[in-house]
Design a protein around this motif. Structure first.
Motif, short mmCIF file in Angstrom:
data_model
loop_
_atom_site.label_atom_id
_atom_site.label_comp_id
_atom_site.label_asym_id
_atom_site.label_seq_id
_atom_site.Cartn_x
_atom_site.Cartn_y
_atom_site.Cartn_z
N LEU A 308 0.85 -1.19 0.00
CA LEU A 308 0.00 0.00 0.00
C LEU A 308 0.88 1.24 0.00
CD1 LEU A 308 -2.64 -0.95 2.74
CD2 LEU A 308 -3.04 -0.83 0.26
N PHE A 309 0.45 2.27 -0.72
CA PHE A 309 1.18 3.53 -0.77
C PHE A 309 0.25 4.70 -0.54
CE2 PHE A 309 3.85 0.59 -3.05
CZ PHE A 309 5.14 0.95 -2.66
N GLU A 310 0.79 5.73 0.07
CA GLU A 310 0.00 6.94 0.29
C GLU A 310 -0.41 7.56 -1.04
OE1 GLU A 310 1.59 8.99 4.35
OE2 GLU A 310 2.93 9.10 2.61
N LYS A 311 -1.55 8.25 -1.01
CA LYS A 311 -1.96 9.11 -2.12
C LYS A 311 -1.95 10.53 -1.58
CE LYS A 311 -4.84 5.59 -4.33
NZ LYS A 311 -6.21 5.22 -4.77
N LYS A 312 -0.96 11.30 -2.02
CA LYS A 312 -0.76 12.63 -1.45
C LYS A 312 -1.23 13.70 -2.42
CE LYS A 312 2.58 12.06 2.15
NZ LYS A 312 3.66 12.75 2.87
N ASP A 313 -2.13 14.54 -1.95
CA ASP A 313 -2.58 15.67 -2.74
C ASP A 313 -1.58 16.81 -2.56
OD1 ASP A 313 -4.91 14.33 -3.51
OD2 ASP A 313 -5.96 14.98 -1.69
N ILE A 314 -1.14 17.39 -3.66
CA ILE A 314 -0.14 18.45 -3.60
C ILE A 314 -0.60 19.65 -4.42
CG2 ILE A 314 1.78 16.86 -3.23
CD1 ILE A 314 2.52 17.27 -6.20
N SER A 315 -0.08 20.80 -4.07
CA SER A 315 -0.35 22.04 -4.79
C SER A 315 0.98 22.70 -5.09
CB SER A 315 -1.24 22.97 -3.95
OG SER A 315 -1.48 24.19 -4.64
N ILE A 316 1.20 23.05 -6.37
CA ILE A 316 2.45 23.66 -6.79
C ILE A 316 2.17 25.10 -7.21
CG2 ILE A 316 4.42 23.54 -8.37
CD1 ILE A 316 3.80 20.57 -8.71
N ILE A 325 6.91 10.21 0.14
CA ILE A 325 5.75 9.33 0.00
C ILE A 325 6.05 8.04 0.77
CG2 ILE A 325 4.17 8.18 -1.61
CD1 ILE A 325 5.37 10.03 -3.79
N ARG A 326 5.10 7.56 1.55
CA ARG A 326 5.32 6.35 2.34
C ARG A 326 4.62 5.15 1.73
NH1 ARG A 326 3.49 6.74 8.15
NH2 ARG A 326 1.58 7.42 7.10
N GLY A 327 5.23 4.00 1.93
CA GLY A 327 4.63 2.74 1.52
C GLY A 327 4.79 1.70 2.61
N ILE A 328 3.99 0.63 2.53
CA ILE A 328 4.06 -0.42 3.56
C ILE A 328 3.60 -1.74 2.96
CG2 ILE A 328 1.72 0.02 4.41
CD1 ILE A 328 2.79 -0.53 7.25
N VAL A 329 4.19 -2.83 3.44
CA VAL A 329 3.74 -4.16 3.08
C VAL A 329 2.42 -4.44 3.80
CG1 VAL A 329 4.23 -6.63 3.27
CG2 VAL A 329 6.06 -5.04 2.64
N VAL A 330 1.42 -4.95 3.09
CA VAL A 330 0.12 -5.23 3.69
C VAL A 330 0.28 -6.31 4.77
CG1 VAL A 330 -2.22 -6.09 3.28
CG2 VAL A 330 -1.12 -4.56 1.62
N GLY A 331 -0.20 -6.02 5.98
CA GLY A 331 -0.08 -6.94 7.10
C GLY A 331 1.09 -6.66 8.03
N ASP A 332 2.02 -5.81 7.61
CA ASP A 332 3.23 -5.54 8.40
C ASP A 332 2.96 -4.41 9.40
OD1 ASP A 332 5.82 -5.56 9.35
OD2 ASP A 332 6.61 -4.34 7.68
N VAL A 333 2.12 -4.68 10.39
CA VAL A 333 1.71 -3.62 11.31
C VAL A 333 2.83 -3.20 12.27
CG1 VAL A 333 -0.72 -4.18 11.17
CG2 VAL A 333 0.71 -5.31 12.90
N ASN A 334 3.84 -4.05 12.47
CA ASN A 334 4.97 -3.64 13.30
C ASN A 334 6.14 -3.11 12.47
OD1 ASN A 334 5.88 -6.02 12.22
ND2 ASN A 334 6.48 -6.97 14.17
N THR A 335 5.92 -2.92 11.17
CA THR A 335 6.84 -2.28 10.20
C THR A 335 8.25 -2.84 10.29
OG1 THR A 335 7.39 -0.42 11.68
CG2 THR A 335 5.48 -0.16 10.22
N THR A 336 8.36 -4.17 10.22
CA THR A 336 9.68 -4.82 10.27
C THR A 336 10.15 -5.26 8.87
OG1 THR A 336 8.62 -6.95 10.77
CG2 THR A 336 9.39 -5.59 12.63
N TRP A 337 9.57 -4.66 7.82
CA TRP A 337 10.00 -5.03 6.45
C TRP A 337 11.50 -4.96 6.33
CZ3 TRP A 337 11.63 -1.22 2.60
CH2 TRP A 337 11.83 -1.78 1.33
N PRO A 338 12.14 -6.04 5.86
CA PRO A 338 13.62 -6.09 5.74
C PRO A 338 14.08 -5.42 4.44
CG PRO A 338 12.72 -8.19 5.10
CD PRO A 338 11.54 -7.34 5.52
#
Length: 339
Positions: A308-316, A325-338
């Protein structure tokens, strides 16, 4: 020579100083030069005033006097060109040659564009205009009156050639400033060092997220991304990766099983990662699904996907933008992705 005798400056404006020189060059051409000596002070002129008169002897026949544009003094912008640039002599009479001013401008004026072709031209004379496109800008086309734009084939082209009409012409080169959008694609661990998500894709999309405008790949070491030449406006940033699903284990399953709640884990992205069945609720089912996949291996995918990745609204507007921008492995709630 058709012109002979000494050329003399007469009726010189009292505010002027300097030196006049004259000499014949090839093709019976008389070159007259004036080197100004203003002492650092400008000379003010009334509407009907003039710098000086030239006196010379005309020996008959046909000749012409041409005032070179390079000899013009500093004037208003656009310059007010002399009403008569060329004067023809024929059998002792003077016939005026009408000339017309071609004025060029740029918007914004401080963009640094170089415009060529401005000056005075006779009717029917071929005119060549062009503009450079400064770095950090995009050429938006020429603007002007409908009659002036009709002289150009395609106003979006930076260069044009056309026949000068019997009127003054004014054209403006328009530019839009462009910006950069940059940052790091990083993992969603709430503490600790930045963990870059490398060799992945970042998307620059329309504000509604429906249309991708541009994509770029994150740096192989730092996870940095960069979009160049982005116009001011509203956009959305997001990302994707082909990296494998990993870093989820029994601890993640127990955290979800033991702590199901509407508030979840506090961080919106981690909450989404805990909701592996996309039910918009973190509950026991999510915990068991994580257990079945990470521990038992009895299932091989989640409805929510692998990442999953953030969807960030930006204004230039008026400045380059830096946004991680942040991303995470689905299910990795303790964020220990190697990573």
């Amino acid at each position: 020579a058709i012109l002979d005798g000494s050329v003399t400056a007469q009726n010189i404006h009292p505010g002027l100083g300097g030196t006049f020189t004259q000499n014949f060059i090839g093709d019976n051409t008389l070159l007259v030069s004036w080197t100004a000596n203003l002492g650092g002070s400008p000379v003010d002129f009334g509407k009907e005033e003039k710098l000086f008169d030239l006196g010379f002897t005309f020996a008959g026949g046909a000749s012409a006097i041409i005032f070179n544009e390079a000899s013009e003094l500093y004037q208003d912008n656009p310059p007010n060109y002399p009403p008569v640039v060329g004067v023809s002599f024929l059998s002792g009479s003077i016939a005026e040659i009408d000339v017309y001013a071609l004025s060029l401008a740029a918007i914004p004026g401080d963009a640094g564009a170089t415009l060529t072709g401005a000056g005075s031209y006779q009717e029917g004379e071929t005119v060549h205009i062009s503009t450079t496109v400064p770095g950090g800008y995009r050429f938006e086309g020429w603007s002007g009156s409908p009659e002036d734009l009709a002289l150009l084939g395609d106003p979006q082209d930076t260069g044009h050639s056309f026949s000068m009409p019997a009127r003054h012409v004014s054209l403006t080169a328009n530019f839009e400033q462009l910006y950069t959008v940059s940052g790091i694609l990083r993992y969603a661990n709430p503490t600790g060092a930045i963990r870059p998500i490398t060799n992945s894709t970042v998307y620059l999309k329309t504000a509604d997220g429906e249309t991708t405008i541009a994509t770029t790949t994150t740096h192989a070491t730092t996870g940095a991304y960069l979009f160049e030449d982005v116009p001011a406006g509203e956009y959305q940033l997001t990302a994707s990766t082909t990296k494998p699903w990993q870093g989820v284990d029994l601890t993640d399953a127990f955290l979800v099983i033991l702590n199901p709640s509407p508030g979840g884990f506090g961080d919106p992205l981690i909450n989404k990662a805990a909701d592996v069945n996309n039910s918009n609720l973190i509950d026991l089912t999510d915990g068991y699904l994580i257990y079945f996949r990470a521990v038992l291996g009895s299932i091989h995918s989640f409805v929510a996907g692998d990442w999953l990745f953030e969807k960030k609204d930006i204004s230039i507007a008026n400045i380059n933008l830096t946004k991680d921008i942040r991303g995470i492995v689905v299910g990795d709630v303790n964020t220990t992705w190697p990573y």
